[in-house]
Design an enzyme around this catalytic site. Structure first.
Site, short mmCIF file in Angstrom:
data_model
loop_
_atom_site.label_atom_id
_atom_site.label_comp_id
_atom_site.label_asym_id
_atom_site.label_seq_id
_atom_site.Cartn_x
_atom_site.Cartn_y
_atom_site.Cartn_z
CB CYS A 10 -2.23 3.20 9.69
SG CYS A 10 -3.39 2.52 8.51
CG ASN A 48 -0.30 -0.34 2.49
OD1 ASN A 48 0.34 -1.37 2.62
ND2 ASN A 48 -0.42 0.53 3.47
C1 PLP Z 1 -6.56 -0.11 3.39
C2 PLP Z 1 -5.86 -1.40 3.60
C3 PLP Z 1 -6.29 -2.32 4.57
C4 PLP Z 1 -7.43 -2.01 5.51
O1 PLP Z 1 -8.68 -2.02 4.88
P1 PLP Z 1 -9.92 -1.34 5.64
O2 PLP Z 1 -11.09 -1.66 4.77
O3 PLP Z 1 -9.63 0.12 5.69
O4 PLP Z 1 -10.00 -1.96 6.98
C5 PLP Z 1 -5.62 -3.51 4.69
N1 PLP Z 1 -4.57 -3.80 3.90
C6 PLP Z 1 -4.12 -2.96 2.95
C7 PLP Z 1 -2.97 -3.35 2.10
C8 PLP Z 1 -4.75 -1.72 2.78
O5 PLP Z 1 -4.29 -0.88 1.86
#
Ligand code: PLP
Length: 391
Positions: free
Chosen positions: A324, A151
């Site tokens: 985060c 991400n």
């Molecule tokens: C955004 C994200 C999550 C969390 O997803 P949510 O729906 O916001 O809980 C988990 N893993 C990755 C790689 C992400 O980018």
């Protein structure tokens, strides 16, 4: 000019998703568990959404479990594999140092419950190989979990190869595909995965809804006890408007995948060409296996936070890494995992694009980043030191 370039944090709801959701928010208000016609109509929408999503990822509808998002799907996947492992006396888990916190923090919790965790190093290209995973496998390994696409830096992992290895060894394999689904081709059988996490708000669906794919035959562990929804594996009345919106958004993303990819690569390449010549900058992660719309760079001698605030003042929404970790002063665990030195990792910028952006908006980003980096360096003692050491 406004430019939203933080699509890895969340995306704008698509019109297609909104239009699919509206009748569910008004007319189709039944509880899918009710036996009367109003409930059964809602149930039809629920099951149609399940089928549509299954089709998009090459799964069977029975393998789709709706969750409250990517984080819950990640938690449930890990807890499912570990519950099975514990019953067989297998309590070792393999993952990587650059996973999302939904994985890393669940692994921390599992360690406290007696599991052993090996976090594999990531190469400076931003990739983990099947060989790296093979070297970490033990007799008592019950689970391997490796994200499909990172991400923060957007690098894509060799999931099919890692999956093949796990299948040969009889080890469960989960992938957090939250950044990948709707952005690159994702097919659960091609990828040899047993479990896969999805989140709707990363592909223009609504927030607070996601999917856990679990291959048929694996006994699913429920995290939330209560009613018999989701075949007894996820209690609570289904969030039908969100689920229907997610299915519509995913269908659209899959149908438009090729054209969107082309658009995103054009936009991203414009950014790369405009920004790569900035002195003492670097692109984080190899672009060889990469999401089309994500670009992560570091600029020496500046603080990522100051860069973000000054870009925001110019209408540009970007990020220094994941949402985060923003707000904390620690540099990104992802950049550290790929070997970026701490002092350089502080000056990071993630630009994550959407197909509705334009070249004019990319031009605005390029001009703004260049000016802001120049300004911040002009007042940075760190930059002054770097320059004096050059002489
Ligand atoms: C955004 C994200 C999550 C969390 O997803 P949510 O729906 O916001 O809980 C988990 N893993 C990755 C790689 C992400 O980018």
């Amino acid at each position: 000019m406004k430019v939203y370039a933080d699509n890895a944090a969340t995306t704008k709801l698509s019109n297609t998703a909104l239009e699919a959701m509206l009748p569910i928010l008004t007319d189709i208000y039944g509880n899918p568990s009710s036996l009367h016609t109003v409930g059964q109509t809602a149930k039809e929408y629920l099951e149609k959404a399940r089928e549509d999503i299954a089709e998009c990822i090459g799964a069977d509808a029975k393998e789709i479990y709706f969750t409250s998002g990517g984080s819950e799907a990640d938690n449930q996947a890990l807890r499912t594999a570990c519950a099975i492992g514990a019953r067989k006396g297998k309590k070792h888990i393999i993952s990587t140092k650059f996973e999302h916190h939904a994985i890393l923090h669940t692994l921390n919790a599992l360690e406290k419950e007696g599991f052993e965790v090996t976090l594999v190093d990531v190469h400076n290209t931003g990739v983990v190989t099947a060989e790296d995973i093979a070297n970490a496998i033990r007799e008592d390994t019950c689970l391997v979990t490796v994200m499909t696409a990172n991400n923060e830096i957007g690098t894509v992992q060799p999931i099919a190869e890692i999956g093949k290895l796990c299948r040969e060894k009889g080890i469960y394999f989960h992938t957090d595909a939250v950044q990948a689904v709707g952005h690159i081709p994702v097919n659960v059988s091609d990828m040899n995965v047993d479990m896969l996490s999805i989140s709707a708000h990363k592909f223009h669906g609504p927030k607070g809804v996601g999917v856990l794919y679990i291959k048929k035959g694996i006994p699913v562990k429920s995290l939330i006890e209560g009613g018999a929804q989701e075949r007894g594996k996820r209690a609570g009345t289904e969030n039908l408007p969100a689920i229907v919106g997610m299915a519509a958004a995913l269908k659209e993303a899959c149908e438009k995948l090729d054209t969107n990819t082309e658009k995103l690569i054009t936009l991203r390449d414009y950014l790369i060409n405009g920004l790569k010549d900035i002195e003492r900058s670097r692109i984080n992660g190899s672009l060889e296996h990469h999401l089309p719309g994500t670009l992560n760079m570091c600029f020496e001698g500046i603080e990522g936070e100051s860069l973000l605030l000054l870009l925001d003042a110019r209408g540009i929404s970007a990020s220094s890494g994941s949402a985060c970790t923003s707000g904390s002063l620690d540099p990104s665990h992802v950049l550290l995992a790929i070997g970026v030195p701490v002092e350089i990792a502080h000056g990071s910028l993630r630009l994550s694009l959407s197909e509705d952006l334009t070249i004019e908006q990319m031009e605005h980003i390029v001009i703004s980043v260049k000016e802001v980096v120049k300004y911040l360096r002009s007042i940075s003692p760190v930059w002054e030191k770097i320059k004096s050491e050059e002489k």
